[in-house]
Motif scaffolding. Structure first.
Motif, PDB file in Angstrom:
ATOM      1  N   VAL A 214      33.427  22.356  -6.234  1.00 37.58           N
ATOM      2  CA  VAL A 214      32.668  23.163  -5.373  1.00 37.58           C
ATOM      3  C   VAL A 214      31.076  23.037  -5.219  1.00 37.58           C
ATOM      4  O   VAL A 214      30.637  23.325  -4.262  1.00 37.58           O
ATOM      5  CB  VAL A 214      32.813  24.696  -5.752  1.00 37.58           C
ATOM      6  N   GLY A 215      30.424  22.267  -6.187  1.00 39.49           N
ATOM      7  CA  GLY A 215      28.964  21.981  -6.099  1.00 39.49           C
ATOM      8  C   GLY A 215      28.794  20.707  -6.699  1.00 39.49           C
ATOM      9  O   GLY A 215      29.279  20.385  -7.920  1.00 39.49           O
ATOM     10  N   VAL A 216      27.617  20.127  -6.367  1.00 42.62           N
ATOM     11  CA  VAL A 216      27.044  19.056  -7.101  1.00 42.62           C
ATOM     12  C   VAL A 216      25.580  19.274  -7.517  1.00 42.62           C
ATOM     13  O   VAL A 216      24.718  19.396  -6.748  1.00 42.62           O
ATOM     14  CB  VAL A 216      27.266  17.730  -6.301  1.00 42.62           C
ATOM     15  N   ALA A 217      25.472  19.158  -8.766  1.00 45.75           N
ATOM     16  CA  ALA A 217      24.007  19.291  -9.444  1.00 45.75           C
ATOM     17  C   ALA A 217      23.358  17.776  -9.531  1.00 45.75           C
ATOM     18  O   ALA A 217      24.221  16.920 -10.093  1.00 45.75           O
ATOM     19  CB  ALA A 217      24.026  19.878 -10.629  1.00 45.75           C
ATOM     20  N   THR A 218      22.250  17.470  -9.051  1.00 48.92           N
ATOM     21  CA  THR A 218      21.813  16.272  -8.913  1.00 48.92           C
ATOM     22  C   THR A 218      20.361  16.203  -9.636  1.00 48.92           C
ATOM     23  O   THR A 218      19.752  17.170 -10.049  1.00 48.92           O
ATOM     24  CB  THR A 218      21.731  15.833  -7.457  1.00 48.92           C
ATOM     25  N   GLN A 219      19.645  15.133  -9.429  1.00 50.37           N
ATOM     26  CA  GLN A 219      18.339  14.684 -10.178  1.00 50.37           C
ATOM     27  C   GLN A 219      17.442  14.261  -9.168  1.00 50.37           C
ATOM     28  O   GLN A 219      16.410  14.006  -9.341  1.00 50.37           O
ATOM     29  CB  GLN A 219      18.609  13.817 -11.249  1.00 50.37           C
ATOM     30  N   GLY A 220      18.111  13.733  -7.814  1.00 52.74           N
ATOM     31  CA  GLY A 220      17.143  13.099  -6.947  1.00 52.74           C
ATOM     32  C   GLY A 220      17.360  11.697  -6.723  1.00 52.74           C
ATOM     33  O   GLY A 220      17.707  10.950  -7.470  1.00 52.74           O
ATOM     34  N   GLY A 221      17.717  11.249  -5.465  1.00 55.03           N
ATOM     35  CA  GLY A 221      17.926   9.964  -4.994  1.00 55.03           C
ATOM     36  C   GLY A 221      19.518   9.761  -5.106  1.00 55.03           C
ATOM     37  O   GLY A 221      19.794   8.530  -4.886  1.00 55.03           O
ATOM     38  N   ALA A 226      26.213  10.637  -2.794  1.00 57.58           N
ATOM     39  CA  ALA A 226      27.451  11.577  -3.411  1.00 57.58           C
ATOM     40  C   ALA A 226      28.206  12.157  -2.401  1.00 57.58           C
ATOM     41  O   ALA A 226      29.444  12.035  -2.145  1.00 57.58           O
ATOM     42  CB  ALA A 226      26.873  12.919  -4.231  1.00 57.58           C
ATOM     43  N   ALA A 227      27.405  12.235  -0.997  1.00 57.98           N
ATOM     44  CA  ALA A 227      28.232  12.873   0.168  1.00 57.98           C
ATOM     45  C   ALA A 227      29.245  11.772   0.828  1.00 57.98           C
ATOM     46  O   ALA A 227      30.044  12.047   1.236  1.00 57.98           O
ATOM     47  CB  ALA A 227      27.114  13.338   1.039  1.00 57.98           C
ATOM     48  N   GLN A 228      28.392  10.376   0.760  1.00 58.32           N
ATOM     49  CA  GLN A 228      29.215   9.471   1.321  1.00 58.32           C
ATOM     50  C   GLN A 228      30.551   9.154   0.424  1.00 58.32           C
ATOM     51  O   GLN A 228      31.557   8.933   1.005  1.00 58.32           O
ATOM     52  CB  GLN A 228      28.420   8.113   1.275  1.00 58.32           C
ATOM     53  N   ALA A 229      30.462   9.281  -0.786  1.00 55.78           N
ATOM     54  CA  ALA A 229      31.739   9.082  -1.722  1.00 55.78           C
ATOM     55  C   ALA A 229      32.673  10.088  -1.214  1.00 55.78           C
ATOM     56  O   ALA A 229      33.860   9.933  -1.433  1.00 55.78           O
ATOM     57  CB  ALA A 229      31.323   9.222  -3.049  1.00 55.78           C
ATOM     58  N   PHE A 230      32.094  11.597  -1.476  1.00 58.93           N
ATOM     59  CA  PHE A 230      33.253  12.568  -1.155  1.00 58.93           C
ATOM     60  C   PHE A 230      33.711  12.187   0.624  1.00 58.93           C
ATOM     61  O   PHE A 230      35.041  12.528   0.577  1.00 58.93           O
ATOM     62  CB  PHE A 230      32.520  13.822  -1.000  1.00 58.93           C
ATOM     63  N   GLU A 231      33.211  11.881   1.404  1.00 59.86           N
ATOM     64  CA  GLU A 231      33.844  11.697   2.652  1.00 59.86           C
ATOM     65  C   GLU A 231      34.709  10.624   2.757  1.00 59.86           C
ATOM     66  O   GLU A 231      35.787  10.558   3.422  1.00 59.86           O
ATOM     67  CB  GLU A 231      32.463  11.264   3.576  1.00 59.86           C
ATOM     68  N   ALA A 232      34.159   9.350   2.021  1.00 55.62           N
ATOM     69  CA  ALA A 232      35.218   8.228   1.841  1.00 55.62           C
ATOM     70  C   ALA A 232      36.598   8.575   1.202  1.00 55.62           C
ATOM     71  O   ALA A 232      37.686   7.829   1.557  1.00 55.62           O
ATOM     72  CB  ALA A 232      34.527   7.028   1.176  1.00 55.62           C
ATOM     73  N   ALA A 233      36.431   9.602   0.285  1.00 55.50           N
ATOM     74  CA  ALA A 233      37.720   9.926  -0.543  1.00 55.50           C
ATOM     75  C   ALA A 233      38.561  11.034   0.334  1.00 55.50           C
ATOM     76  O   ALA A 233      39.674  11.221  -0.206  1.00 55.50           O
ATOM     77  CB  ALA A 233      37.426  10.576  -1.988  1.00 55.50           C
ATOM     78  N   MET A 237      33.988  18.780   1.423  1.00 59.06           N
ATOM     79  CA  MET A 237      32.498  18.276   1.022  1.00 59.06           C
ATOM     80  C   MET A 237      31.990  19.970   0.297  1.00 59.06           C
ATOM     81  O   MET A 237      31.891  21.060   0.754  1.00 59.06           O
ATOM     82  CB  MET A 237      31.560  18.173   2.284  1.00 59.06           C
ATOM     83  N   PRO A 238      31.568  19.484  -0.956  1.00 62.40           N
ATOM     84  CA  PRO A 238      30.910  20.617  -1.768  1.00 62.40           C
ATOM     85  C   PRO A 238      29.472  20.829  -1.398  1.00 62.40           C
ATOM     86  O   PRO A 238      28.883  20.172  -0.520  1.00 62.40           O
ATOM     87  CB  PRO A 238      31.037  19.994  -3.132  1.00 62.40           C
TER      88      PRO A 238
END
Length: 336
Positions: A214-221, A226-233, A237-238
């Motif tokens: 449901v959510g992705v916590a990140t660090q920048g960059g 991540a969005a491209q990976a979710f879309e390709a799979a 989209m979280p």
């Protein structure tokens, strides 16, 4: 933003010329441990613009930037020792480790060299430190997700470069935020190295083993990757917390316009390198500067998106740069 910053810098240099006269023969070096993502490139560009102008205006004699080939503390320690031998008066340092460089930093201090660390700071007491509360930056992401997703769910954590202080601090903040919001759990964690291509490959590799995220916590960059990976799979989209990169902001705007996508974006401004430059110059000029300075991280919310995107160059990072006057204000605020 850059035009206004350069104008402010010129004004500050003119009005502050008398205060800076004692540093006209001083040489400052930047020791940077890593340059493999857009944030680090923007950081170096900010340094070159601000410090280069200061050299042209005679504020300092030199402001050279050096980046190690690998993100290794041993290599950076050797780089610092070379700077000592080359006779620099100050070293501005984005460190690979908060502790492993302490010996080299002490050598510099013993040689009478001013050492100012920023972003990746060092613990050696003789150095100055310009820090962001990275743990707060991590926990704020979970607070935001809790406001958007009161029922919670499974999260994916994308970490930065393994072994680097910043990565550890942001991750601690994320996990502290999850502990305070037990409706969430971290279902998986990967290292994205603060780079979109690395993050995309890492997320694509772990997604088949994950439940609904449901959510992705990140660090920048790492948000756009991540969005491209979710879309390709073909996954839903979280809510992906972004990191102020232009490609992330552009993707966010496109998704908002297409389907009302909402998120937030947060990172340290790469222009913090310009604050570190001026802190070093001010210490060399005899100013009383507290050893520890704290600057806020740069957060972009939904209402700020269009303005942030408009002022962020293609391939760049949303930024705030410091002129001499702004740096003196930071010092004054920390001293009061």
């Amino acid at each position: 933003m850059k035009t206004a910053t350069c104008l402010a810098l010129t004004i500050a240099l003119v009005t502050g010329a008398a205060a800076s006269a004692d540093t006209s023969d001083k040489r400052i070096a930047l020791s940077n441990n890593y340059a493999g993502n857009s944030w680090r490139q923007a950081m170096l560009e900010s340094w070159e613009a601000t410090a280069g102008q200061a050299v042209s205006d005679g504020v300092v004699a030199a402001a050279d930037a050096f980046t190690t080939a690998e993100n290794q503390a041993t290599e950076q320690a050797a780089q610092i020792q070379n700077m000592i031998l080359q006779g620099y008066d100050a070293i501005v340092l984005n460190a690979a480790s908060p502790t492993a460089l302490n010996g080299a930093v002490m050598e510099a201090c013993d040689a009478g060299i001013v050492v100012v660390s920023f972003d990746g700071i060092v613990e050696e007491p003789c150095a100055w430190r310009i820090a962001v509360d990275f743990e707060q930056m991590g926990s704020d992401q979970i607070d935001y997700l809790a406001g958007r997703l009161p029922d919670g769910g499974d999260l994916l954590e994308i970490r930065g470069l393994a072994g680097v202080f910043v990565d550890d601090a942001i991750s601690r903040g994320i996990h502290d935020g999850v502990a305070a919001n037990p409706q969430f759990s971290v279902a998986g964690s990967v290292n994205g190295d603060w780079a979109q291509d690395v993050a995309q490959r890492a997320v694509a590799g772990i997604l088949p083993s994950l439940p609904e995220i449901v959510g992705v916590a990140t660090q920048g960059g790492d948000g756009y990757g991540a969005a491209q990976a979710f879309e390709a799979a073909g996954r839903d989209m979280p809510i992906i917390v972004l990191g102020n990169r232009q490609d992330e902001l552009q993707w966010w705007a496109e998704q908002r316009d297409a389907n009302g996508y909402e998120t937030m974006s947060v990172s340290i401004a790469p222009g913090v390198s310009t604050l570190a430059f001026w802190v070093a110059q001010q210490v060399l000029d005899g100013a009383e500067v507290p050893k520890d300075l704290t600057v806020p991280f740069l957060r972009i919310d939904q209402a700020d998106l269009d303005q942030a995107l408009e002022t962020t160059p293609e391939g760049g990072v949303a930024n705030t740069e410091y002129d001499l006057e702004a740096a003196q204000q930071v010092i004054s605020d920390a001293s009061s």
